[in-house]
Write a protein that holds these residues in place. Structure first.
Motif, short mmCIF file in Angstrom:
data_model
loop_
_atom_site.label_atom_id
_atom_site.label_comp_id
_atom_site.label_asym_id
_atom_site.label_seq_id
_atom_site.Cartn_x
_atom_site.Cartn_y
_atom_site.Cartn_z
N MET A 1 0.83 -1.19 0.00
CA MET A 1 0.00 0.00 0.00
C MET A 1 0.87 1.25 0.00
N LYS A 2 0.64 2.10 -0.98
CA LYS A 2 1.37 3.36 -1.06
C LYS A 2 0.50 4.49 -0.51
N LEU A 3 1.08 5.29 0.38
CA LEU A 3 0.40 6.45 0.93
C LEU A 3 1.17 7.71 0.58
N ARG A 4 0.46 8.68 0.02
CA ARG A 4 1.05 9.99 -0.28
C ARG A 4 0.49 11.02 0.70
N PHE A 5 1.34 11.94 1.13
CA PHE A 5 0.93 12.94 2.11
C PHE A 5 1.11 14.35 1.55
N GLY A 6 0.23 15.25 1.98
CA GLY A 6 0.33 16.64 1.55
C GLY A 6 -0.05 17.57 2.69
N TYR A 7 -0.15 18.86 2.38
CA TYR A 7 -0.41 19.85 3.43
C TYR A 7 -1.25 21.00 2.86
N VAL A 8 -1.57 21.92 3.75
CA VAL A 8 -2.52 22.98 3.43
C VAL A 8 -1.84 24.33 3.24
N SER A 9 -1.92 24.86 2.05
CA SER A 9 -1.74 26.28 1.73
C SER A 9 -0.34 26.86 1.87
N ASN A 10 0.11 27.04 3.10
CA ASN A 10 1.30 27.85 3.34
C ASN A 10 2.51 26.97 3.66
N ALA A 11 3.53 27.04 2.81
CA ALA A 11 4.77 26.30 3.07
C ALA A 11 5.59 27.10 4.08
N LEU A 12 5.60 26.64 5.32
CA LEU A 12 6.25 27.41 6.39
C LEU A 12 7.76 27.45 6.24
N ALA A 13 8.32 26.51 5.51
CA ALA A 13 9.77 26.51 5.32
C ALA A 13 10.24 27.63 4.40
N LEU A 14 9.31 28.23 3.67
CA LEU A 14 9.64 29.33 2.76
C LEU A 14 9.48 30.67 3.46
N TYR A 15 10.32 31.62 3.11
CA TYR A 15 10.27 32.95 3.72
C TYR A 15 9.21 33.81 3.04
N GLU A 16 8.33 34.41 3.85
CA GLU A 16 7.33 35.37 3.35
C GLU A 16 6.61 34.83 2.12
N ALA A 17 6.03 33.65 2.27
CA ALA A 17 5.40 33.01 1.10
C ALA A 17 3.93 32.70 1.32
N SER A 18 3.26 33.48 2.14
CA SER A 18 1.84 33.22 2.36
C SER A 18 1.05 33.47 1.08
N PRO A 19 0.22 32.50 0.66
CA PRO A 19 -0.63 32.70 -0.51
C PRO A 19 -2.02 33.21 -0.13
N ALA A 267 -2.40 8.58 14.89
CA ALA A 267 -2.67 8.29 13.48
C ALA A 267 -2.63 6.80 13.15
N LEU A 268 -1.89 6.01 13.92
CA LEU A 268 -1.65 4.62 13.55
C LEU A 268 -2.92 3.76 13.42
N PRO A 269 -3.92 3.90 14.29
CA PRO A 269 -5.14 3.11 14.08
C PRO A 269 -5.80 3.39 12.74
N PHE A 270 -5.77 4.65 12.32
CA PHE A 270 -6.31 5.01 11.01
C PHE A 270 -5.47 4.41 9.89
N ILE A 271 -4.15 4.53 10.01
CA ILE A 271 -3.25 3.97 8.99
C ILE A 271 -3.43 2.45 8.91
N ASN A 272 -3.58 1.82 10.04
CA ASN A 272 -3.78 0.37 10.06
C ASN A 272 -5.11 -0.03 9.42
N MET A 273 -6.11 0.82 9.58
CA MET A 273 -7.40 0.57 8.93
C MET A 273 -7.22 0.60 7.41
N LEU A 274 -6.45 1.58 6.92
CA LEU A 274 -6.16 1.65 5.49
C LEU A 274 -5.34 0.45 5.04
N LYS A 275 -4.37 0.07 5.87
CA LYS A 275 -3.52 -1.07 5.54
C LYS A 275 -4.33 -2.35 5.42
#
Length: 318
Positions: A1-19, A267-275
């Protein structure tokens, strides 16, 4: 099972990059017509440029899921301040879409809590359609099809959940087909459970996004045995694998609030449900630390026995 992860809106690692830079209607009202136009253009151009910066960052870090900010265009849907926001920035919108398509990114929007179809007031439904139209218009300007989504909640119960759901179906059916083809529904943490929202998705024919944290806060009478099978079925018309939302509680007292990072033990119970189900899936991280939280969770999970990190933003669970 392959799981891909993402995030919301603002890349905090970037300087002054709020969209999501914006301005209030009150501030806009105090300006001259020329100043209003200049200010709206300046903010929108900067937000679109920041979106592009985030996409390049995601590509470099192999993060294939990204939720764009709903605040890219300030005052886009305000009845007294509506303005032409596509043509002046058509090249930037097109550049965003080109990147998304070239690198196979999965992008989305999540309109605010006022974009709902349960209200007995007609103007609320009309405003909700207008807000969805704003999001879909941006997706179309990017040249993206209905695999790019606008995800919403069902809404409130107004003291009578059964009657409200009937009204929801009537109101939801007024959404124009082109807009509706991008819409998905998500369970919430107070009112509509995962089971109820899944049933609404099956009835309306739109995909279901299961939010695990919301489910833990609002479990209702639990999940049906064939839950994940039915979730997968709702996505078949879009030709996509399911998408899920994941966060963890800030504290026991503030259980519904999102923590800075995702607790892997939560998170693990959820991941295990997917697994156990065994199919590939995409997971949007809704933690306060955004990109940093997504990358940390991938790192944490990759330390689990039987898990292999495939890329910056994905793992293989054997």
């Amino acid at each position: 099972m392959k799981l891909r992860f993402g995030y919301v809106s603002n890349a905090l690692a970037l300087y002054e990059a709020s969209p999501a830079r914006t301005m209030t209607f009150a501030s806009w009202s105090k300006l001259s017509k020329e100043e209003q136009e200049a200010k709206l253009h300046t903010i929108t151009e900067r937000n679109l440029s920041s979106t592009l910066r985030a996409l390049h960052y995601n590509i470099a870090h192999e993060i294939e899921l990204y939720r764009m900010s709903s605040s890219i265009v300030p005052l886009a849907t305000h009845p007294e301040a509506k303005w032409e926001y596509i043509h002046p920035f058509k090249d930037l919108f097109a550049e965003i879409g080109k990147l998304v398509k070239k690198h196979g990114l999965r992008v989305s929007f999540h309109p605010n809590q006022f974009t709902l179809f349960t209200s007995p007031k007609q103007h609320v439904t009309e405003n909700a359609i207008g807000d969805l139209d704003y999001h879909v218009t941006m997706l179309e300007a990017m040249g993206l099809d209905n695999r790019a989504i606008a995800n919403i909640h069902i809404g409130g119960a107004y003291g009578d959940k059964k009657a409200t759901l009937k009204r929801f179906y009537v109101n939801f059916d007024t959404i124009p087909d082109q807009i509706r083809s991008h819409v998905t529904l998500e369970n919430d943490d107070k009112t509509y459970t995962a089971k109820e929202t899944l049933e609404a998705c099956e009835r309306t024919g739109v995909p279901f996004i299961f939010d695990y944290h919301h489910h833990m806060a609002n479990p209702g009478d639990g999940l049906p045995e064939d839950f994940l099978l039915r979730v997968h079925e709702t996505w078949k018309s879009r030709g996509q694998q399911p998408k899920f939302h994941l966060s963890s509680p800030k504290s026991e007292k503030a259980y519904r609030s999102h923590a800075d990072y995702v607790d892997s033990e939560f998170a693990l119970p959820f991941i295990n449900m997917l697994k156990e189900y065994g199919e590939d899936a995409d997971i949007m991280i809704e933690a306060k630390k955004k990109d940093l939280a997504a990358l940390k969770l991938v790192e944490d999970l990759s330390a689990v026995r039987g898990v292999k990190r495939l890329t910056g933003g994905s793992i293989q669970w054997k």
